[in-house]
Enzyme design. Structure first.
Site, PDB file in Angstrom:
ATOM      1  N   TYR A 193      37.621  66.303 -58.750  1.00 46.46           N
ATOM      2  CA  TYR A 193      36.289  65.972 -59.280  1.00 46.46           C
ATOM      3  C   TYR A 193      35.852  64.566 -58.849  1.00 46.46           C
ATOM      4  CZ  TYR A 193      35.688  70.324 -61.765  1.00 46.46           C
ATOM      5  OH  TYR A 193      35.499  71.657 -62.045  1.00 46.46           O
ATOM      6  N   ARG A 252      34.478  64.995 -55.431  1.00 41.25           N
ATOM      7  CA  ARG A 252      33.118  65.562 -55.468  1.00 41.25           C
ATOM      8  C   ARG A 252      32.096  64.545 -55.996  1.00 41.25           C
ATOM      9  NH1 ARG A 252      33.403  70.837 -58.635  1.00 41.25           N
ATOM     10  NH2 ARG A 252      31.171  70.637 -58.374  1.00 41.25           N
ATOM     11  N   ASP A 275      25.418  67.736 -60.493  1.00 45.78           N
ATOM     12  CA  ASP A 275      24.975  66.477 -59.876  1.00 45.78           C
ATOM     13  C   ASP A 275      23.757  65.943 -60.637  1.00 45.78           C
ATOM     14  OD1 ASP A 275      22.469  67.535 -58.773  1.00 45.78           O
ATOM     15  OD2 ASP A 275      23.663  68.542 -57.241  1.00 45.78           O
ATOM     16  N   HIS A 328      25.788  73.359 -67.180  1.00 41.50           N
ATOM     17  CA  HIS A 328      27.228  73.270 -66.861  1.00 41.50           C
ATOM     18  C   HIS A 328      27.718  71.822 -66.854  1.00 41.50           C
ATOM     19  CE1 HIS A 328      26.931  77.519 -64.885  1.00 41.50           C
ATOM     20  NE2 HIS A 328      27.006  77.564 -66.203  1.00 41.50           N
ATOM     21  N   CYS A 330      41.566  57.722 -72.661  1.00 44.02           N
ATOM     22  CA  CYS A 330      40.417  57.583 -73.565  1.00 44.02           C
ATOM     23  C   CYS A 330      40.441  56.203 -74.221  1.00 44.02           C
ATOM     24  CB  CYS A 330      40.489  58.675 -74.635  1.00 44.02           C
ATOM     25  SG  CYS A 330      39.333  58.451 -75.991  1.00 44.02           S
ATOM     26  N   SER A 381      23.241  82.061 -57.040  1.00 44.24           N
ATOM     27  CA  SER A 381      23.696  83.428 -56.758  1.00 44.24           C
ATOM     28  C   SER A 381      23.458  84.342 -57.955  1.00 44.24           C
ATOM     29  CB  SER A 381      25.180  83.425 -56.386  1.00 44.24           C
ATOM     30  OG  SER A 381      25.937  82.858 -57.441  1.00 44.24           O
ATOM     31  N   ASN A 383      15.775  81.837 -52.095  1.00 40.27           N
ATOM     32  CA  ASN A 383      17.186  81.886 -51.697  1.00 40.27           C
ATOM     33  C   ASN A 383      17.261  82.511 -50.312  1.00 40.27           C
ATOM     34  OD1 ASN A 383      20.032  82.553 -51.578  1.00 40.27           O
ATOM     35  ND2 ASN A 383      20.068  82.435 -53.810  1.00 40.27           N
ATOM     36  N   PRO A 384      18.057  81.959 -49.402  1.00 39.20           N
ATOM     37  CA  PRO A 384      18.166  82.587 -48.079  1.00 39.20           C
ATOM     38  C   PRO A 384      18.905  83.923 -48.126  1.00 39.20           C
ATOM     39  CG  PRO A 384      19.550  80.609 -48.205  1.00 39.20           C
ATOM     40  CD  PRO A 384      18.806  80.700 -49.503  1.00 39.20           C
ATOM     41  N   ALA A 385      19.668  84.171 -49.214  1.00 37.14           N
ATOM     42  CA  ALA A 385      20.478  85.395 -49.286  1.00 37.14           C
ATOM     43  C   ALA A 385      20.046  86.245 -50.473  1.00 37.14           C
ATOM     44  CB  ALA A 385      21.945  85.018 -49.413  1.00 37.14           C
TER      45      ALA A 385
END
Ligand code: BJW
Ligand code: ZN
Length: 263
Positions: free
Chosen positions: A72, A75, A109, A124, A160, A202, A226-228
């Site tokens: 993480y 990312r 993000d 999320h 913590c 998706s 969406n391209p898909a």
């Protein structure tokens, strides 16, 4: 010269122009053109290279906190170096033209916010809001980009500041509940909108994927960008095939709205 909005159906352009309440529901595809990998794209998605069960579950964090925290941090460093793209900017711009616009994202993000969107519901969670894995106290990252955490590096999670237990990423893993405030706001917005735009997702992960279905059941128009193909194609009123950063500015233009500012 190519008309930039020739591919936008007139019924969708009019619906956008006239809508009082719009929900923009986004997934990883909206950040793809900022260089952030999606999850399920066959060659480039994170889940084509990494095992979701070994990284994105509470069990994985309990067994190997250093592997999960390191992944993480890797990312988070990518996101901190990335910039919002034309799709994020178009969504932010749309809020100036629609009386009630709610942005609901599955993304962890902060690129919507950095493009100027406010009140974003993060279903999320966020890479930027870690908390204690035991007492849940919110924790603060030191400023700046983490020091080059390269892929695959193990990093022990910090302790913590309140109870000393391991700090965990502030994201929603498989099997975990969504943050109640964000989820309730998202359901309310989906069930009371005139138009829902489902962009770059998706539409496979539940309960988030219920939102377009709830909007349809409440009588809203649903358009997908969406391209898909996705499981939502069969039910959406419009399926615009292409990259969000190309289609979103054209969609605004088709409704007669000012284009997003280029940075
Ligand atoms: C472009 C583009 C461009 C590319 N422009 N587009 C019902 C049935 C079956 C299973 C379940 C169910 N209900 C719940 C479940 C279990 C599970 C689930 O849904 N599993 C499915 C995968 C089958 N759900 C959960 O576990 C959820 N919790 C839950 O249900 O709690 C209740 C509960 C509590 C206690 C006990 C039991 C139950 C939580 C789900 C959390 C998801 N977390 C992740 C990781 C977040 C942290 C992290 O970042 O690591 O969230 S998984 C991952 O998927 C991430 C995303 O937000 C989420 C959605 O993915 P998204 O955004 O759609 O990305 P992709 O990659 O899938 O798609 C990208 C799309 O973009 C593609 O379509 C491309 O074509 C497109 N694209 N370039 C536009 N330029
Ligand atoms: Zn604690």
């Amino acid at each position: 010269m190519k008309n930039p909005h020739q591919d936008i159906p007139a019924t969708l352009a009019r619906a956008l122009q006239e809508a009082r309440r719009v929900v923009v529901f986004t997934g990883a595809g909206v950040s793809a053109e900022s260089g952030i990998a999606t999850f399920r794209d066959a060659l480039t998605g994170l889940w084509s290279r990494f095992d979701a069960q070994a990284l994105a579950t509470p069990e994985a964090f309990r067994s190997h906190p250093d592997i999960v925290w390191g992944w993480y941090e890797w990312r988070r460093a990518q996101v901190l170096r990335a910039e919002p793209n034309a799709a994020h900017r178009a969504i932010s711009q749309l809020a100036r033209h629609v009386p009630g616009l709610t942005v609901v994202t599955q993304n962890v993000d902060d690129l919507h916010e950095r493009a100027g969107s406010t009140g974003v519901a993060h279903l999320h969670g966020s890479l930027h809001a870690p908390r204690c894995s035991a007492c849940e106290a919110p924790q603060i990252f030191a400023d700046g980009i983490p020091s080059e955490p390269e892929e695959g590096r193990r990093i022990a999670p910090p302790a913590c500041t309140r109870c000393g237990s391991a700090v965990r990423p502030g994201v929603v893993w498989f099997g975990e509940s969504l943050p109640g405030d964000a989820w309730n706001a998202a359901i309310h917005a989906a069930e009371h909108c005139d138009l829902l735009l489902s962009i770059g997702t998706s539409a496979l992960v539940y309960p988030a994927a219920e939102l377009p279905q709830r909007a349809l059941a409440a009588g809203a128009m649903v358009a997908q960008i969406n391209p898909a193909a996705t499981p939502l194609d069969a039910r959406a009123h419009h399926n615009l095939r292409g990259a969000a950063a190309e289609i979103m500015p054209g969609l605004l233009a088709s409704a007669g709205f000012e284009p997003p500012q280029t940075p």
